[in-house]
Design an enzyme around this catalytic site. Structure first.
Site, mmCIF file in Angstrom:
data_model
loop_
_atom_site.group_PDB
_atom_site.id
_atom_site.type_symbol
_atom_site.label_atom_id
_atom_site.label_comp_id
_atom_site.label_asym_id
_atom_site.label_seq_id
_atom_site.Cartn_x
_atom_site.Cartn_y
_atom_site.Cartn_z
ATOM 1 N N CYS A 47 0.794 -1.051 0.110
ATOM 2 C CA CYS A 47 -0.089 0.027 -0.154
ATOM 3 C C CYS A 47 0.925 1.396 0.078
ATOM 4 O O CYS A 47 1.903 1.425 0.700
ATOM 5 C CB CYS A 47 -0.934 -0.208 1.170
ATOM 6 S SG CYS A 47 -2.174 1.421 1.331
ATOM 7 N N TRP A 48 0.597 2.287 -0.768
ATOM 8 C CA TRP A 48 1.474 3.322 -1.223
ATOM 9 C C TRP A 48 1.006 4.421 -0.307
ATOM 10 O O TRP A 48 1.475 5.552 -0.434
ATOM 11 C CB TRP A 48 1.446 3.644 -2.693
ATOM 12 C CG TRP A 48 2.783 4.644 -2.980
ATOM 13 C CD1 TRP A 48 3.876 4.368 -2.661
ATOM 14 C CD2 TRP A 48 2.578 5.666 -3.968
ATOM 15 N NE1 TRP A 48 4.854 5.374 -3.301
ATOM 16 C CE2 TRP A 48 3.845 6.140 -3.991
ATOM 17 C CE3 TRP A 48 1.482 6.349 -4.619
ATOM 18 C CZ2 TRP A 48 4.440 7.203 -5.018
ATOM 19 C CZ3 TRP A 48 1.863 7.166 -5.557
ATOM 20 C CH2 TRP A 48 3.059 7.696 -5.549
ATOM 21 N N GLU A 49 0.001 4.442 0.470
ATOM 22 C CA GLU A 49 -0.688 5.514 1.249
ATOM 23 C C GLU A 49 -1.365 6.540 0.313
ATOM 24 O O GLU A 49 -1.169 8.023 0.609
ATOM 25 C CB GLU A 49 0.316 6.297 2.219
ATOM 26 C CG GLU A 49 1.354 7.007 1.935
ATOM 27 C CD GLU A 49 1.594 7.676 0.686
ATOM 28 O OE1 GLU A 49 0.959 8.913 0.685
ATOM 29 O OE2 GLU A 49 2.473 7.302 -0.282
#
Lengths: 144, 458
Positions: A47-49
Site C-alpha cells: 500500500c502506497w498511502e
C-alpha cells in the site's frame, strides 16, 4: 502506510456492482469479503498511502494507520473532500490537532476549454508542432 | 510482432476471467518506471512506502527490451534524497523555504566538502550541483560517522520570519508558512504528514532527518534509463539520432515516452506529458503511412496465452502436494521471488545497505544469481489473478535488473557517484563520455552491448 476498513462503517457498497475502494485502488489491493460483506486491504505492505480509497469511500469507513515499522501509534491524518476543496485534519500522537483547507480546483468541473481560445497551428501530421502551437508557446523563439 | 514490426500487446484482467489481445498499427509504451527491484529501506509494512509508486514494476522496459528494441542508460538508477522513511519531498524546503541540510554537528556538507566536487568537473563545478553529487557528499558524511543528516526546517522558518516585527503580521506569516509546509506533503506524500504527526514534529520547532532512498528506474526526474528513441527531425544531427518518426524505438511501430524513453533526464511531469503528446502524434503519422492492418498469427496468440497464464496452471497442478500454499518445492510464489531479487540487487548491485557501491566481481556474482532466477521464473505460481499480476510484475523487474547489471559492467568507470560507485573504477573517464546501450535479441536470446557517441544538439 496501510489503509484499513472500520468494520462498523463499511457496508460493502451494496448498491454498487463493485465497491468504490476496489474500483479506485491503483494496486488491486482492496477486496470484498463476500461472506462478511466488508472490504479489506489484502496486502498492506504493497500500500502506497495514496489515500484514493480513503477519499472515495462513501461511508468514510477507511482510514490510514501509519506503517508500524517506523511510525509510533496514535496519529491520524484524515481528508474530507468537497467539490472544490479538501479539508485535512491532522491529529498528532500528543493529541494536538491541526486543520488545513486547500483548493482542489479553481474552475467548475467540465468548464475547461482544451484549446483555451488558441488557434490550431497546423494540420500537418509530420510537423513537430503540437495542437495550439506556436500560439500556446507564448514566444516566437521557435518560429523560423 | 509481425516480422520486424510491433503490432499489439497481450494481457489479462484482474477482475474477470478474461485474456486480452490488443491489435494495433502502432503501439505507444508509457507504463512508467520501476520500483522494488532493490531492497527498500523498510521491509515490514513500510515496504510499500517507495518514493515512486510500487505498482510501477518495469513494464515499460520489459515491453521494449523483449521486443528487441535498443535500450539506453540502463546503468543509470535514480536515488532520491528525501525526508527519512516516509520519503516526503525536499524540493519545497530547499527551493521555496531555502532550508539547509547539515550533518549532526550542524555543518553544511555542501560547503565543507565543496573541494570533492572538483573531482567530478565539469558536472561537479556547475550550478546547481547535480542531484547525484549532492547525494554523494551526503553519503561521505554518513560514512565519516557524521549522521544523522538533518533538513533544518526550524532554522529556515526562523530566517523567513526574521524581518517581521509586527506581531499580527508575524502570526499571519507563520500560519501561511505552516500551511505551505504541510500542503507540500498533504498534496503528494501524505504519509510524511502522518510521520510528522506520529513523532509530534512541528517543522518550525524541530529539524527532520533526511536520507537517501533505495534506487529506482525512471527516465524522467534525474533518472535516464529507457528505450533508445528517435530524436526530433529538426534538431537531430544525423541518421543515428533520427529514423523516421519522433520517439519511435528501434522497433518499427513501437513508440516510447515518459519513463519508457531514455536519456532525457530533465523531463518531469509536464515534460513527460508533452513527450507523450509528441510520441502520440508521431505514432499517428506512422499509422497513416502504414495503413495496412498488421498480421497476427493465431498460433502465436495461443502460445502467448499459455505462457502468460502458466503461473495459474502451475499452482493448480501442484497445490495439493503440500499443506502450505506458499511453501511447496514445485513452485515459487511472486513475493519470495521479489525478495530474492531485491536481496541480490541490494547486496551485489550496489543497493542502499552497501552505500551504493559495487564492482566487477560483485556484479558478475549478481548476474550469476539472476540466471538462477530466470530459470526459477518458469516455476512462478499464482493462486488467483492478483497473484498472476504479481508474477508478471516480478518477471518485468528481473529483466530491468539484468539490463542494469549488464550495463553497469559495461561502463568501466564511475560517472554518477551518489547513484552508484564502481569501487574498481572509482573515477570518471573521458573515453566513457558516451551512451551505454544494450539490446536483447529475441531470436537468439543474446545480449549486445553498444557504445554510442554523444552528439551535442545545442
Amino acid at each position: 502506510m496501510p489503509s484499513f476498513v472500520i468494520s462498523e462503517k463499511c457496508d460493502g457498497c451494496k448498491a454498487l456492482d463493485k465497491t468504490a475502494c476496489q474500483y479506485i485502488c491503483p494496486n488491486d489491493l482492496m477486496v470484498l469479503d463476500k461472506i462478511k460483506n466488508k472490504a479489506y486491504n489484502r496486502a498492506v505492505d504493497m500500500c502506497w498511502e495514496c489515500y484514493s480509497c480513503v477519499k472515495i469511500c462513501p461511508t468514510q469507513a477507511i482510514e490510514i494507520r501509519g506503517y508500524a515499522d517506523f511510525m509510533p501509534l496514535g496519529a491520524v491524518v484524515q481528508p474530507l473532500r468537497s467539490t472544490d476543496s479538501i479539508m485535512w485534519s491532522v491529529k498528532f500522537r500528543n493529541k494536538k490537532i491541526k486543520r488545513f483547507k486547500f483548493p482542489i480546483r479553481t474552475t467548475p468541473e467540465g468548464s475547461i476549454d482544451p484549446k483555451s481560445g488558441m488557434e490550431t497551428g497546423t494540420d500537418d501530421l509530420k510537423s513537430p508542432l503540437l495542437r495550439t502551437e506556436p500560439d500556446s508557446l507564448g514566444t516566437d523563439l521557435f518560429e523560423k | 510482432m509481425d516480422g520486424d514490426r510491433c503490432v499489439g500487446a497481450a494481457g489479462f484482467s484482474v477482475r474477470e476471467n478474461k485474456f486480452y489481445i490488443f491489435k494495433a498499427n502502432a503501439v505507444l509504451d508509457v507504463m512508467g518506471g520501476a520500483v522494488h527491484i532493490f531492497r527498500p529501506r523498510s521491509i515490514g509494512e513500510g515496504l510499500g512506502r517507495s518514493w515512486y509508486p510500487p505498482f510501477n514494476s518495469g513494464a515499460s522496459t520489459y515491453f521494449t527490451l523483449k521486443a528487441g528494441a535498443e535500450m539506453t542508460c540502463q546503468e543509470v538508477r535514480f536515488v532520491p534524497v528525501r525526508f527519512k522513511d516516509s520519503y516526503g519531498p525536499v524540493g519545497a524546503w530547499f527551493l521555496l523555504f531555502k532550508a539547509k541540510a547539515t550533518n549532526a554537528k550542524g555543518e553544511d556538507y555542501m560547503e565543507t566538502r565543496a573541494a570533492e566536487l572538483e573531482n567530478w568537473a565539469p558536472y561537479g563545478t556547475s550550478k546547481p550541483t547535480p542531484t547525484n553529487l549532492r547525494n554523494y557528499l551526503m553519503l561521505q558524511e554518513l560514512e565519516a560517522g557524521n549522521g544523522p543528516i538533518y533538513m533544518k526546517t526550524d532554522e529556515a522558518i526562523k530566517e523567513l520570519m526574521a524581518d517581521i516585527t509586527d506581531e499580527k503580521e508575524a502570526k499571519r506569516k507563520m500560519k501561511e508558512l505552516e500551511s505551505e509546509a504541510w500542503e507540500d506533503f498533504l498534496d503528494m506524500t501524505i504519509s510524511q504528514a502522518l510521520n510528522w504527526a506520529s513523532h509530534n514534529v512541528s517543522p518550525e520547532e524541530t529539524p527532520s532527518e533526511i536520507s537517501a532512498c533505495e534506487p529506482y528506474f525512471i527516465s524522467s526526474h534525474s533518472g535516464a534509463s529507457g528505450a533508445w528513441v528517435s530524436g526530433p527531425k529538426d534538431l537531430s544531427p544525423s541518421d543515428d539520432y533520427h529514423w523516421g518518426y519522433d520517439n519511435m524505438t528501434t522497433i518499427k511501430g513501437l513508440f516510447a515516452a515518459g519513463d519508457a524513453s531514455g536519456a532525457s533526464s530533465h523531463k518531469f511531469s509536464s515534460g513527460s506529458f508533452t513527450e507523450g503528446r509528441i510520441a502520440a502524434k508521431a505514432a499517428l503519422a506512422f499509422i497513416v503511412d502504414n495503413p495496412d492492418s498488421a498480421n497476427i498469427d493465431n498460433e502465436k496468440i495461443k502460445e502467448l496465452k499459455e505462457k502468460i497464464l502458466q503461473p495459474l496452471a502451475t499452482f493448480e497442478e501442484h497445490k495439493d502436494y503440500a499443506n502450505d500454499e506458499d511453501v511447496n518445492p514445485n513452485f515459487i510464489k511472486p513475493k519470495m521471488f521479489m525478495f530474492r531479487l531485491q536481496k541480490i540487487m541490494d547486496e551485489y548491485a550496489g543497493g542502499a545497505s552497501v552505500h551504493f557501491k559495487t564492482s566487477k566481481a560483485l556484479l558478475e556474482k549478481g548476474l550469476e544469481f539472476l540466471e538462477f532466477m530466470k530459470e526459477d521464473s518458469e516455476k512462478l505460481a499464482a493462486k488467483d489473478t492478483n497473484e498472476l499480476m504479481r508474477c508478471w510484475e516480478n518477471i518485468h523487474r528481473l529483466w530491468q535488473a539484468e539490463s542494469h547489471i549488464r550495463t553497469m559492467l559495461f561502463r568501466e568507470e564511475t560517472r554518477w557517484p551518489g547513484y552508484y560507485f564502481r569501487t574498481d573504477h572509482p573515477t570518471m573517464k573521458e573515453e566513457w563520455k558516451a551512451f551505454a546501450n544494450c539490446k536483447w535479441d529475441p531470436e537468439t536470446g543474446e545480449w549486445e552491448m553498444i557504445k554510442r557517441e554523444i552528439k551535442e544538439l545545442t
